[in-house]
Design an enzyme around this catalytic site. Structure first.
Site, mmCIF file in Angstrom:
data_model
loop_
_atom_site.group_PDB
_atom_site.id
_atom_site.type_symbol
_atom_site.label_atom_id
_atom_site.label_comp_id
_atom_site.label_asym_id
_atom_site.label_seq_id
_atom_site.Cartn_x
_atom_site.Cartn_y
_atom_site.Cartn_z
ATOM 1 N N ILE A 1 -7.076 7.682 -0.803
ATOM 2 C CA ILE A 1 -7.001 6.214 -0.862
ATOM 3 C C ILE A 1 -7.885 5.739 0.295
ATOM 4 C CG2 ILE A 1 -4.839 6.228 0.520
ATOM 5 C CD1 ILE A 1 -4.025 3.614 -0.829
ATOM 6 N N SER A 2 -8.755 4.768 0.030
ATOM 7 C CA SER A 2 -9.711 4.324 1.047
ATOM 8 C C SER A 2 -8.984 3.656 2.220
ATOM 9 C CB SER A 2 -10.710 3.341 0.462
ATOM 10 O OG SER A 2 -11.335 3.896 -0.667
ATOM 11 N N LYS A 3 -9.647 3.722 3.371
ATOM 12 C CA LYS A 3 -9.144 3.110 4.595
ATOM 13 C C LYS A 3 -9.072 1.587 4.427
ATOM 14 C CE LYS A 3 -10.904 3.346 9.238
ATOM 15 N NZ LYS A 3 -11.705 4.036 10.212
ATOM 16 N N ARG B 1 0.826 -1.222 0.000
ATOM 17 C CA ARG B 1 0.000 0.000 0.000
ATOM 18 C C ARG B 1 0.857 1.267 0.000
ATOM 19 N NH1 ARG B 1 -3.289 3.015 4.045
ATOM 20 N NH2 ARG B 1 -5.278 3.630 3.105
#
Ligand code: SAH
Length: 226
Positions: free
Chosen positions: A64-66, A38
């Site tokens: 960026i999503s959790k 990530r």
């Protein structure tokens, strides 16, 4: 990257936290997330935070999503529709993602599905995601530039549709492009909940069946391209 050789260990600690957390997360999703670095999807100045369970800016007002949310949404895609008589969903074959962003979720999906088509409306994000995925050798995800509210009719039907941006309602083209036996997961505004919730839609011969899940905070689903 500031994380050096430890990034694998730091990533595995995040995966372990997700595994032990309160959300029901499919082990296959955790396995896929353990394989995707990530920190390479965010600016190097933010890499140190990449393995915290938090969303991070990726430029152009987007995030960026959790990790928990990515894990939860993909787990929902992998689950069977509720109801004792329902047949199991097929394994993920062709997934449509709306909102490629930095490409992280597309990378995770590409390890769980035979085909991934992902659409982004902001051109520089689309280009950057393409180069990140290609550097990582994950170019099996097909990244498209365009307005994802329209879905992608030439590639339809999709066994799974996942949106990373939330609108007032689920756009009709997504419902139409969902295969029979398929499942869609999308953050959608809910008047009853006073905010965004994850909406799941299952399609079978009798029609579309909608259920409402967790409260979430996604960037808005916008129209047109930039
Ligand atoms: N999937 C990303 C999340 C990106 S944030 C991840 O892995 O973290 C959501 C993205 O949806 C943003 O990049 C935003 O530009 C995009 N988006 C919003 N509306 C869209 C639309 N109509 N079509 C395609 N992308 C859209």
């Amino acid at each position: 990257m500031g994380l050096g050789l430890d990034s694998d260990a730091v990533r595995l600690r995040l995966i372990e936290r997700l595994r032990r957390g309160p959300m029901a997360i499919d082990p296959a999703v955790l396995e896929a997330m353990a394989r995707v670095p990530r920190h390479l999807f965010v600016d190097s100045a933010l890499a140190i935070q990449a393995y915290e369970d938090t969303s991070l800016p990726i430029g152009h007002g987007q995030t960026i999503s959790k990790p928990t949310v990515v894990a939860r949404m993909i787990s929902l895609l992998l689950q069977r529709p509720s109801g004792a008589q329902s047949p199991p969903l097929p394994p993920l074959r062709h997934v449509l993602e709306i909102g490629t962003g930095c490409g992280y979720q597309a990378a995770v999906l590409s390890l769980l599905a035979r085909r991934v088509t992902s659409i982004e409306r902001i051109h520089p994000l689309h280009e950057r995601a393409r180069s990140t995925l290609s550097d990582l050798g994950l170019s099996q995800a097909r990244l498209l530039f365009g307005d994802g509210r329209l879905g992608h009719p030439p590639s339809a039907p999709f066994d799974a549709i996942i949106a990373a941006a939330g609108g007032e309602d689920v756009p009709t083209p997504w419902l139409e492009q969902l295969a029979l036996g398929g499942r869609l997961v999308a953050p959608t505004h809910s008047v009853a909940h006073g905010g965004q919730v994850l909406v799941v839609v299952d399609r079978d011969e009798s029609g579309w069946h909608r259920s409402v899940h967790d409260g979430v905070h996604f960037v808005p689903l916008e129209s047109g391209t930039l």
